[in-house]
Design a protein around this motif. Structure first.
Motif, PDB file in Angstrom:
ATOM      1  N   MET A   1      52.434  45.680  22.296  1.00 39.69           N
ATOM      2  CA  MET A   1      52.230  46.917  21.551  1.00 39.69           C
ATOM      3  C   MET A   1      53.439  47.322  20.720  1.00 39.69           C
ATOM      4  O   MET A   1      53.355  48.235  19.894  1.00 39.69           O
ATOM      5  N   ASN A   2      54.588  46.657  20.933  1.00 41.90           N
ATOM      6  CA  ASN A   2      55.811  46.992  20.193  1.00 41.90           C
ATOM      7  C   ASN A   2      56.462  45.715  19.668  1.00 41.90           C
ATOM      8  O   ASN A   2      56.535  44.715  20.382  1.00 41.90           O
ATOM      9  N   PHE A   3      56.965  45.781  18.432  1.00 35.35           N
ATOM     10  CA  PHE A   3      57.542  44.584  17.813  1.00 35.35           C
ATOM     11  C   PHE A   3      58.948  44.823  17.266  1.00 35.35           C
ATOM     12  O   PHE A   3      59.557  43.942  16.692  1.00 35.35           O
ATOM     13  N   THR A   4      59.472  46.029  17.414  1.00 30.76           N
ATOM     14  CA  THR A   4      60.855  46.345  17.038  1.00 30.76           C
ATOM     15  C   THR A   4      61.468  47.089  18.215  1.00 30.76           C
ATOM     16  O   THR A   4      60.978  47.028  19.331  1.00 30.76           O
ATOM     17  N   LEU A   5      62.534  47.831  17.968  1.00 27.32           N
ATOM     18  CA  LEU A   5      63.166  48.594  19.033  1.00 27.32           C
ATOM     19  C   LEU A   5      62.343  49.816  19.435  1.00 27.32           C
ATOM     20  O   LEU A   5      62.604  50.440  20.459  1.00 27.32           O
TER      21      LEU A   5
ATOM     22  N   LEU B   1      45.478  44.018  25.370  1.00 23.20           N
ATOM     23  CA  LEU B   1      46.799  44.592  25.131  1.00 23.20           C
ATOM     24  C   LEU B   1      47.712  44.326  26.320  1.00 23.20           C
ATOM     25  O   LEU B   1      47.274  44.335  27.472  1.00 23.20           O
ATOM     26  N   MET B   2      48.997  44.116  26.042  1.00 25.28           N
ATOM     27  CA  MET B   2      50.000  43.965  27.086  1.00 25.28           C
ATOM     28  C   MET B   2      50.946  45.156  27.000  1.00 25.28           C
ATOM     29  O   MET B   2      51.497  45.438  25.934  1.00 25.28           O
TER      30      MET B   2
ATOM     31  N   LEU C   1      49.376  54.589  26.534  1.00 29.12           N
ATOM     32  CA  LEU C   1      49.366  53.833  25.285  1.00 29.12           C
ATOM     33  C   LEU C   1      48.222  52.814  25.282  1.00 29.12           C
ATOM     34  O   LEU C   1      47.526  52.638  24.270  1.00 29.12           O
ATOM     35  N   ALA C   2      48.013  52.168  26.413  1.00 29.77           N
ATOM     36  CA  ALA C   2      46.919  51.200  26.519  1.00 29.77           C
ATOM     37  C   ALA C   2      45.567  51.895  26.371  1.00 29.77           C
ATOM     38  O   ALA C   2      44.655  51.377  25.717  1.00 29.77           O
ATOM     39  N   VAL C   3      45.440  53.080  26.970  1.00 33.63           N
ATOM     40  CA  VAL C   3      44.200  53.844  26.853  1.00 33.63           C
ATOM     41  C   VAL C   3      43.938  54.212  25.401  1.00 33.63           C
ATOM     42  O   VAL C   3      42.806  54.151  24.919  1.00 33.63           O
TER      43      VAL C   3
ATOM     44  N   ASP D   1      40.498  45.134  26.580  1.00 29.94           N
ATOM     45  CA  ASP D   1      41.061  45.315  27.907  1.00 29.94           C
ATOM     46  C   ASP D   1      42.569  45.472  27.753  1.00 29.94           C
ATOM     47  O   ASP D   1      43.132  45.297  26.671  1.00 29.94           O
ATOM     48  N   PHE D   2      43.245  45.799  28.847  1.00 26.43           N
ATOM     49  CA  PHE D   2      44.706  45.837  28.827  1.00 26.43           C
ATOM     50  C   PHE D   2      45.238  45.314  30.147  1.00 26.43           C
ATOM     51  O   PHE D   2      44.558  45.359  31.171  1.00 26.43           O
ATOM     52  N   ILE D   3      46.467  44.819  30.117  1.00 28.66           N
ATOM     53  CA  ILE D   3      47.110  44.305  31.324  1.00 28.66           C
ATOM     54  C   ILE D   3      48.558  44.744  31.292  1.00 28.66           C
ATOM     55  O   ILE D   3      49.160  44.862  30.216  1.00 28.66           O
ATOM     56  N   THR D   4      49.100  45.036  32.462  1.00 26.48           N
ATOM     57  CA  THR D   4      50.453  45.573  32.519  1.00 26.48           C
ATOM     58  C   THR D   4      51.473  44.468  32.802  1.00 26.48           C
ATOM     59  O   THR D   4      51.180  43.478  33.466  1.00 26.48           O
TER      60      THR D   4
END
Length: 455
Positions: free
Chosen positions: A52-56, A81-82, A90-92, A101-104
Motif C-alpha cells: 500500500m506504500n511505495f515511498t516513505l 493488499l498487503m 487502510l486495508a478496509v 482481500d487483504f493480508i497482514t
C-alpha cells in the motif's frame, strides 16, 4: 500469472520464489508506474499482490490510487493488499474500492497461498466457461426448486464451494440459509469432515470464547473440566456461523482475529492453535447498515464477505411452490407412515397468492397443518385457507394495522418484528432481561433492535 507490486526488493524476491515453487508464473513491479505498464500490456494476470506504500509515506494514499487505476482499467482482476496489522483500517478502505482481500505483514506463507488460490479460482475470466457449462444436477438434492433465481444460486455454489473463501449468505428468515451452507460444505473438498453449526444469537459475550475456542479446567469459575470449542470440532471442515449480525462487538474482535490469522487460543492455555476451517456466515440483518451504525465492525464485514450469496424470498420465486408442496407432503408422509395426500391446482394457485413473510419455513408449517386438518382426499384451496387462518400472528393490540380480518399477514417483517418487541416490552413492563428471554435473543441483540426501530 501473479503480479507482485512492492518497492522492497527482498519482499519481491521472496514472494516470487515462494509462488514459483508452488507452480505460479510471476511478474513483479517496484512501483505504480511499472505496475500499470504490466497491467496494460499483459492479459494473463490472474491476481495482483500489492503493498500500500511505495515511498516513505505510510498513509496508503499511493496504494489506494494505484488500486483505483487497476480497477478502472481491468476491474475483473482480484487484488490482494498487503499491510501491517496496525493498518487494518487502510486495508478496509482498500476493500471499499474493490480489493478482493487483504493480508497482514508478516504473513504466513500457507495462509497467503490459500488466499491467492482462492482469488485465482474465483477469477471471472478464468471461470467464464465454467459458469456457462456448470451443471446444478445433484449439487444439493435437498434444495427444492427450478426457478431461475435458485438455479443461479446453485451455479454460484458449484463455483465457490471448491475454494476456501469465506462466504456470507443473506436473506430473510426461513429462506433456507442453513441448507445453502450445507450445500457449500457438501460440494467442497472438506465434505468428508465436520459441518459444525453455531447460532451466534444464542451465545452471550461472556461465553463466546469458551464456546468457540474451548477452555481448560480451572480457567474460570465453574470450568470443572476441559471443553472442546466449535473451531476445534470443525477442524478440517466447515463452521457455519448463523445470525452473525447478532454477535456482540467485543466478540466480533475475537472472531476477526481468527479469520485474519487463522489461529486461536483455548481459554487457560497459552498455546496458539491453527484453525484449518472454512467459514460460512449467514444473517437476515442488513450488515452494511449495521456498519454505518457502528454496531458491526467494517473490517469483519469485509473479511466474511469475500463472496456472498443472497437468497430470494419465497414470494420472489412462487413458481417453486408446487415442488416445495409436493416435497413437504412426501416428507410428512414418510415421517408418519401414511400414504401421501394429493393437492388441487386451485390449492396451489391460492398458495401462490400469499405473501409468506416466514418464507419456506412458513410454507412447510402450513402444508403440514393443512394435512392434519384435511378431511378429503386432496388438499384444496379451501383446506389451505382454513389452515392459514390459524397462522400465528403477533399478539399485540396494535397489530390490527398489520393484519386483515382473515388474519392474512400484512406489512413487512420489520413491521412485525417492531410490533412484537413493543408488545413484549409492554407485557414485561420494561424488564429487558425478561423481554430478551421470551424473544429468544441476547440482551445486546435486543438493544440493537430497540435502537433500530426507535423504541
Amino acid at each position: 500469472m501473479i503480479l507482485i507490486i512492492d518497492d522492497d526488493r527482498s519482499i519481491r524476491v521472496s514472494l516470487t520464489l515462494m509462488l514459483e515453487r508452488n507452480g505460479y508464473n510471476v511478474a513483479s513491479a517496484d512501483g505504480p508506474a511499472s505496475a500499470m505498464q504490466i497491467v496494460r500490456t499483459q492479459d494473463d494476470i490472474e491476481a495482483i499482490l500489492m503493498d500500500m506504500n511505495f515511498t516513505l509515506a505510510t498513509d496508503g494514499a499511493e496504494g489506494i490510487t494505484l488500486l483505483k487505476q487497476i480497477k478502472l482499467l481491468k476491474a475483473e482482476i482480484p487484488v490482494i493488499l498487503m499491510t501491517a496489522w496496525g493498518s487494518i483500517d487502510l486495508a478496509v478502505q482498500g476493500m471499499r474500492f474493490g480489493a478482493f482481500d487483504f493480508i497482514t505483514k508478516p504473513w504466513d506463507n500457507a495462509i497467503l497461498l490459500e488466499r491467492i488460490e482462492t482469488a485465482v479460482k474465483l477469477h471471472p475470466i478464468k471461470n467464464t466457461q465454467e459458469k456457462k457449462t456448470a451443471s446444478t444436477d445433484s449439487i444439493a438434492p435437498y434444495i427444492i426448486g427450478q426457478s431461475k433465481e435458485l438455479k443461479d444460486i446453485l451455479t454460484t455454489i458449484k463455483r465457490v464451494a471448491q475454494t476456501n473463501a469465506p462466504i456470507l449468505i443473506t436473506g430473510e428468515s426461513g429462506t433456507g440459509k442453513e441448507l445453502i451452507a450445507q450445500a457449500i460444505h457438501d460440494n467442497s473438498k472438506r465434505s468428508d469432515k465436520a459441518f459444525v453449526k453455531v447460532n451466534l444469537g444464542g451465545i452471550s459475550a461472556s461465553l463466546f470464547e469458551s464456546e468457540m475456542f474451548g477452555h481448560k479446567a480451572g480457567s474460570f469459575t465453574d470450568a470443572k473440566s476441559d471443553r472442546t470449542g466449535r473451531f476445534a470440532l470443525a477442524e478440517g471442515g466447515t463452521i457455519f456461523l448463523d445470525e452473525i449480525g447478532e454477535l456482540e462487538l467485543a466478540s466480533q474482535v475475537k472472531l476477526l482475529r481468527v479469520l485474519q490469522d487463522q489461529t486461536y487460543e483455548v481459554l487457560g492455555d497459552s498455546k496458539t492453535r491453527r484453525a484449518d476451517v472454512r467459514i460460512v456466515c449467514a444473517t437476515n440483518a442488513n450488515l452494511q447498515q449495521m456498519v454505518a451504525d457502528k454496531t458491526f465492525r467494517e473490517d469483519l464485514f469485509y473479511r466474511i464477505n469475500i463472496m456472498s450469496v443472497h437468497l430470494p424470498a419465497l414470494r420472489e420465486r412462487k413458481e417453486d411452490i408446487p415442488l416445495l408442496v409436493e416435497y413437504f407432503i412426501n416428507r410428512f408422509s414418510e415421517a408418519n407412515g401414511v400414504e401421501p395426500i394429493g393437492y388441487t391446482a386451485s390449492g396451489i394457485k391460492y398458495l401462490q397468492t400469499l405473501n409468506f413473510p416466514g418464507n419456506i419455513r412458513e410454507l412447510k408449517n402450513l402444508v403440514e397443518r393443512t394435512i392434519l386438518m384435511c378431511q378429503g382426499e386432496k388438499l384444496t384451496d379451501d383446506d389451505f385457507k382454513a389452515a392459514y387462518s390459524l397462522t400465528p400472528t403477533p399478539s399485540t393490540a396494535n397489530t390490527s394495522s398489520l393484519t386483515t380480518s382473515d388474519a392474512t399477514p400484512m406489512g413487512t417483517l420489520e413491521d412485525i418484528e417492531k410490533a412484537t418487541i413493543e408488545a413484549t416490552i409492554k407485557k414485561h413492563q420494561g424488564n429487558l432481561s425478561l423481554v430478551a428471554k421470551e424473544l429468544g435473543i441476547s440482551r445486546g441483540a435486543l438493544y440493537r433492535k430497540i435502537e433500530k426501530h426507535g423504541l
